[in-house]
Design a protein around this motif. Structure first.
Motif, PDB file in Angstrom:
ATOM      1  N   LEU A  81       0.840  -1.201   0.000  1.00  0.00           N
ATOM      2  CA  LEU A  81       0.000   0.000   0.000  1.00  0.00           C
ATOM      3  C   LEU A  81       0.876   1.253   0.000  1.00  0.00           C
ATOM      4  CD1 LEU A  81      -2.761   1.411   0.228  1.00  0.00           C
ATOM      5  CD2 LEU A  81      -2.558   1.155   2.709  1.00  0.00           C
ATOM      6  N   GLU A  82       1.891   1.265   0.848  1.00  0.00           N
ATOM      7  CA  GLU A  82       2.792   2.419   0.917  1.00  0.00           C
ATOM      8  C   GLU A  82       3.528   2.630  -0.396  1.00  0.00           C
ATOM      9  OE1 GLU A  82       6.687   3.800   3.449  1.00  0.00           O
ATOM     10  OE2 GLU A  82       5.152   2.630   4.480  1.00  0.00           O
ATOM     11  N   ASN A  83       3.992   1.539  -1.013  1.00  0.00           N
ATOM     12  CA  ASN A  83       4.684   1.652  -2.303  1.00  0.00           C
ATOM     13  C   ASN A  83       3.755   2.221  -3.374  1.00  0.00           C
ATOM     14  OD1 ASN A  83       7.070   0.644  -1.275  1.00  0.00           O
ATOM     15  ND2 ASN A  83       6.643  -1.455  -1.891  1.00  0.00           N
ATOM     16  N   LEU A  84       2.518   1.738  -3.412  1.00  0.00           N
ATOM     17  CA  LEU A  84       1.552   2.244  -4.391  1.00  0.00           C
ATOM     18  C   LEU A  84       1.244   3.715  -4.140  1.00  0.00           C
ATOM     19  CD1 LEU A  84      -0.838  -0.836  -4.513  1.00  0.00           C
ATOM     20  CD2 LEU A  84       0.515   0.060  -6.432  1.00  0.00           C
ATOM     21  N   MET A  85       1.128   4.101  -2.874  1.00  0.00           N
ATOM     22  CA  MET A  85       0.857   5.503  -2.548  1.00  0.00           C
ATOM     23  C   MET A  85       2.049   6.385  -2.910  1.00  0.00           C
ATOM     24  SD  MET A  85      -1.333   5.032   1.004  1.00  0.00           S
ATOM     25  CE  MET A  85      -0.456   6.315   1.799  1.00  0.00           C
ATOM     26  N   ASN A  86       3.266   5.929  -2.595  1.00  0.00           N
ATOM     27  CA  ASN A  86       4.469   6.719  -2.872  1.00  0.00           C
ATOM     28  C   ASN A  86       4.668   6.951  -4.357  1.00  0.00           C
ATOM     29  OD1 ASN A  86       5.084   7.010  -0.186  1.00  0.00           O
ATOM     30  ND2 ASN A  86       6.607   5.382  -0.145  1.00  0.00           N
ATOM     31  N   SER A  87       4.235   6.005  -5.174  1.00  0.00           N
ATOM     32  CA  SER A  87       4.398   6.165  -6.619  1.00  0.00           C
ATOM     33  C   SER A  87       3.127   6.702  -7.274  1.00  0.00           C
ATOM     34  CB  SER A  87       4.800   4.831  -7.251  1.00  0.00           C
ATOM     35  OG  SER A  87       3.785   3.858  -7.041  1.00  0.00           O
ATOM     36  N   ASN A  88       2.161   7.114  -6.456  1.00  0.00           N
ATOM     37  CA  ASN A  88       0.884   7.653  -6.949  1.00  0.00           C
ATOM     38  C   ASN A  88       0.180   6.681  -7.885  1.00  0.00           C
ATOM     39  OD1 ASN A  88       0.955  10.017  -5.501  1.00  0.00           O
ATOM     40  ND2 ASN A  88       2.056  11.124  -7.094  1.00  0.00           N
ATOM     41  N   GLN A  89       0.275   5.396  -7.601  1.00  0.00           N
ATOM     42  CA  GLN A  89      -0.342   4.364  -8.432  1.00  0.00           C
ATOM     43  C   GLN A  89      -1.509   3.668  -7.743  1.00  0.00           C
ATOM     44  OE1 GLN A  89       0.660   3.563 -11.709  1.00  0.00           O
ATOM     45  NE2 GLN A  89       1.675   5.520 -11.388  1.00  0.00           N
ATOM     46  N   LEU A  90      -1.861   4.087  -6.536  1.00  0.00           N
ATOM     47  CA  LEU A  90      -2.873   3.371  -5.768  1.00  0.00           C
ATOM     48  C   LEU A  90      -4.225   3.354  -6.472  1.00  0.00           C
ATOM     49  CD1 LEU A  90      -3.750   1.797  -3.296  1.00  0.00           C
ATOM     50  CD2 LEU A  90      -4.118   3.979  -2.111  1.00  0.00           C
ATOM     51  N   MET A  91      -4.724   4.506  -6.864  1.00  0.00           N
ATOM     52  CA  MET A  91      -6.048   4.557  -7.493  1.00  0.00           C
ATOM     53  C   MET A  91      -6.038   3.786  -8.807  1.00  0.00           C
ATOM     54  SD  MET A  91      -8.977   5.558  -6.809  1.00  0.00           S
ATOM     55  CE  MET A  91     -10.542   5.724  -7.618  1.00  0.00           C
ATOM     56  N   LYS A  92      -4.970   3.921  -9.565  1.00  0.00           N
ATOM     57  CA  LYS A  92      -4.855   3.190 -10.829  1.00  0.00           C
ATOM     58  C   LYS A  92      -4.902   1.687 -10.562  1.00  0.00           C
ATOM     59  CE  LYS A  92      -1.776   2.436 -14.719  1.00  0.00           C
ATOM     60  NZ  LYS A  92      -0.418   2.521 -15.194  1.00  0.00           N
ATOM     61  N   HIS A  93      -4.177   1.244  -9.550  1.00  0.00           N
ATOM     62  CA  HIS A  93      -4.155  -0.176  -9.182  1.00  0.00           C
ATOM     63  C   HIS A  93      -5.548  -0.662  -8.801  1.00  0.00           C
ATOM     64  CE1 HIS A  93      -2.917  -3.924  -7.267  1.00  0.00           C
ATOM     65  NE2 HIS A  93      -3.591  -3.542  -6.196  1.00  0.00           N
TER      66      HIS A  93
END
Length: 152
Positions: A81-93
């Motif tokens: 979750l932190e990795n996805l948030m840091n790369s701004n990919q969370l919503m896309k994921h």
């Protein structure tokens, strides 16, 4: 319009208020991290990481499965979750997970209904049996989705 800006001896591409370092120097930047300007005490502007937080996620776009994936990441895999948030990919994921699940359901439900004998003829002849089989199929489908798409 994309412009080039120099801040503290470092060059950034700037577009729509988002600062992208031209030379990536930190793991955050190498992972695609960007920055935004934030005001401190209405006096100073500083660059802060442009992080996507769960509060900023457009939960209105998320269906049951997108919210289930987010909940799973929060509870069981906070590092991802932190990795996805840091790369701004969370919503896309989360949106990709939703889309994969919808495609899976569209493809597999008709096949499984046929295999299980859940037909329109059965619905006309024995509604109670049809409802029971259909509810069992939906429960099985939820379990498959949970194991193959949510908890991965």
């Amino acid at each position: 319009m994309k412009t080039k800006e120099m801040i503290s001896n470092k060059e950034y591409w700037v577009e729509d208020g988002i600062y992208t370092p031209i030379i990536k120097e930190t793991p955050y930047e190498e992972a695609g991290g960007t920055y935004k300007v934030e005001m401190i005490n209405n006096q100073f502007e500083i660059l802060v990481p442009n992080l996507e937080t769960p509060e900023e996620i457009e939960k209105g776009k998320l269906d049951t499965w997108g919210r289930a994936r987010l909940r799973y990441l929060e509870e069981e895999n906070p590092m991802e979750l932190e990795n996805l948030m840091n790369s701004n990919q969370l919503m896309k994921h989360l949106m990709e997970v939703q889309e994969q699940i919808e495609k899976f359901k569209e493809k597999e439900m008709p096949k499984m209904m046929e295999i299980w004998g859940i037909t329109e003829d059965l619905k006309r002849e024995n509604q109670m049996e049809w409802v029971g089989l259909y509810n069992n199929l939906r429960s099985s489908m939820r379990e498959i989705i949970q194991k193959q798409f949510i908890e991965v």
